[in-house]
Structure formats: structure tokens, C-alpha cells
Design a protein around this motif. Structure first.
Motif, PDB file in Angstrom:
ATOM      1  N   PRO A 177       0.792  -1.232   0.000  1.00 39.18           N
ATOM      2  CA  PRO A 177       0.000   0.000   0.000  1.00 39.18           C
ATOM      3  C   PRO A 177       0.826   1.285   0.000  1.00 39.18           C
ATOM      4  O   PRO A 177       1.926   1.330   0.542  1.00 39.18           O
ATOM      5  N   TYR A 178       0.272   2.317  -0.639  1.00 34.68           N
ATOM      6  CA  TYR A 178       0.702   3.702  -0.478  1.00 34.68           C
ATOM      7  C   TYR A 178      -0.423   4.387   0.288  1.00 34.68           C
ATOM      8  O   TYR A 178      -1.421   4.795  -0.302  1.00 34.68           O
ATOM      9  N   HIS A 188       0.636  10.813   0.123  1.00 29.20           N
ATOM     10  CA  HIS A 188       0.299  11.646  -1.047  1.00 29.20           C
ATOM     11  C   HIS A 188       1.002  11.170  -2.319  1.00 29.20           C
ATOM     12  O   HIS A 188       1.564  11.965  -3.072  1.00 29.20           O
ATOM     13  N   GLN A 189       0.979   9.854  -2.537  1.00 26.26           N
ATOM     14  CA  GLN A 189       1.605   9.272  -3.719  1.00 26.26           C
ATOM     15  C   GLN A 189       0.560   8.502  -4.536  1.00 26.26           C
ATOM     16  O   GLN A 189      -0.314   7.846  -3.973  1.00 26.26           O
ATOM     17  N   LEU A 192      -6.485   4.148   1.629  1.00 23.16           N
ATOM     18  CA  LEU A 192      -6.701   4.949   2.821  1.00 23.16           C
ATOM     19  C   LEU A 192      -5.611   4.595   3.839  1.00 23.16           C
ATOM     20  O   LEU A 192      -4.860   3.634   3.656  1.00 23.16           O
ATOM     21  N   ASN A 193      -5.542   5.357   4.902  1.00 21.41           N
ATOM     22  CA  ASN A 193      -4.612   5.006   5.975  1.00 21.41           C
ATOM     23  C   ASN A 193      -5.135   3.744   6.662  1.00 21.41           C
ATOM     24  O   ASN A 193      -6.285   3.699   7.085  1.00 21.41           O
TER      25      ASN A 193
END
Length: 222
Positions: free
Chosen positions: A39-40, A45-46, A64-65
Motif C-alpha cells: 500500500p501507499y 500523497h503518492q 486509505l490510511n
């Protein structure tokens, strides 16, 4: 052999030390093509994209986080993962024939990805079982066995076991627990962590990967 690894661990390169990156390097060293999906989280912000590092192709998926965030965002983000991962894999690696799919818990929400790719390519599937969820959430008092959340996640857990050709457990006690509480599982599926890779990769060779506790874990690779 093309090997796909699905994880929520933040893997940006194989120079990082860890049980998973060590295993990925060993596969590559033995001539296998390694594809990793990681995950990003939105805090970085990528955008979604592919990078290459250490001989591996790493698909970073914008999510999402899902770590170090509030429980609402973490829950929603975890449930969205399988759709986000599958969309990204179809976009970037649609024509890659995966022979082996590796994935670990947490999470238990990759069922859609695993089922789709397993059927598409007749791939072998291997679950590296670290957390026994949702039971550990019940033990921590996060929700009860009578709750809707428990029933939903328990259903996903059972389907994940069903989809997995092999289930690697951390210890003999873990294997016994999983089999005792999931009688539908074929006992031949459950084995000590990573040992089942010997059935999936030609001419296996044993290596020892250090764990965070300082002990070694025996791992097989081609």
C-alpha cells in the motif's frame, strides 16, 4: 516461476530487512520473478504506480490510511483493499501469469483478489498465518462473538482458509488451534510457517530467516 506477494506491509525496496523481504530476495536469488503489491497510504500523497527494486517489481497501491490511524478509517480502508489491489493488478499486470500467490494475515480481506487470480491462472495459494483474526480482536475486547463485525470477519476468515491451498502457521500450537476451530480445513493444508513452500516451488532449499525474537525460522525456497 512468477510469484505474487500481497501484503499491507510498507515495502519500498528489498534492501529492507525483514522476514518477508528476506524471503523475496531468496526467491529472486533462485531465479524466480517476484511481484509485490504493497500500500501507499494516503498520508504519503503518492499515486498508484510500479517500481523495480532488487530484482522485484513492486506495485504500490494508493489506499486509505490502514495503520496508525483511527479505527473507522482503518476498518473502511481494510475492507476496500481487495478491490483496490485487484483493480491495480488488472491495470498493470493483467497479462502476467502468476504461478504462486503468497499472502499473510493481517488482513483477511484479500479473498476477492486471491479467488480471481487463482481461477484466472490456476495458481497455487499459500497463506502465511500470523494473526488469527477475528478471534484475537475478541480476546482484546474490541467486539464480541455475538456482534455483526465478528460474524462478517469470521465468514471472511473461513473463506480465506478455503481458498488457500496451504496454510503456514507460526507454531505447532497455532496449527492445532486453527484445525480445532476450523474442522472444515483439510489437515494436510496446515503446516509450520513457510514449510509448505516446498510443495509449490521446484527443488526447494532450506534457509533460516531471523525473526524479531532473535530466533530463526526455517524457510524453503527454490
Amino acid at each position: 516461476m512468477n510469484i505474487l506477494f500481497l501484503t499491507i506491509s510498507r515495502i519500498n525496496g528489498l534492501e529492507e530487512r525483514g522476514i518477508y523481504t528476506d524471503l523475496m530476495r531468496e526467491f529472486i536469488r533462485n531465479g524466480h520473478a517476484m511481484y509485490i503489491v504493497s500500500p501507499y497510504e494516503r498520508r504519503f500523497h503518492q499515486p498508484t504506480g510500479v517500481m523495480e527494486n532488487g530484482g522485484a517489481r513492486i506495485l504500490k497501491v494508493k489506499t486509505l490510511n490502514i495503520q496508525k490511524t483511527n479505527i473507522v478509517e482503518k476498518g473502511i480502508g481494510t475492507l476496500l483493499l481487495e478491490s483496490q489491489y485487484l483493480h491495480a493488478i488488472n491495470k498493470y499486470w493483467r497479462d502476467v501469469k502468476f504461478d504462486l500467490i503468497l499472502y499473510s494475515t493481517p488482513p483477511i480481506t484479500f479473498n476477492k483478489v486471491i479467488r480471481t487470480l487463482k481461477k484466472r491462472w490456476n495458481a497455487k495459494t499459500y497463506l502465511m498465518l500470523k494473526d488469527i483474526f477475528p478471534q484475537n480482536a475478541v480476546d482484546l475486547g474490541m467486539f464480541s462473538k455475538k456482534s455483526f463485525l465478528y460474524r462478517m470477519f469470521r465468514s471472511k476468515e473461513e473463506k480465506l482458509y478455503e481458498l488457500s491451498d496451504f496454510i503456514g502457521c507460526m507454531s505447532p500450537a497455532n496449527c492445532e488451534y486453527v484445525l480445532k476451530h476450523n474442522p472444515a480445513i483439510d489437515t494436510a493444508k496446515a503446516m509450520i510457517y513457510f514449510a509448505g513452500v516446498r510443495e509449490l516451488v521446484p527443488k526447494p532449499r532450506f534457509v533460516t530467516i531471523p525473526t524479531t525474537s532473535g530466533t530463526g525460522s526455517e524457510v524453503t525456497s527454490a
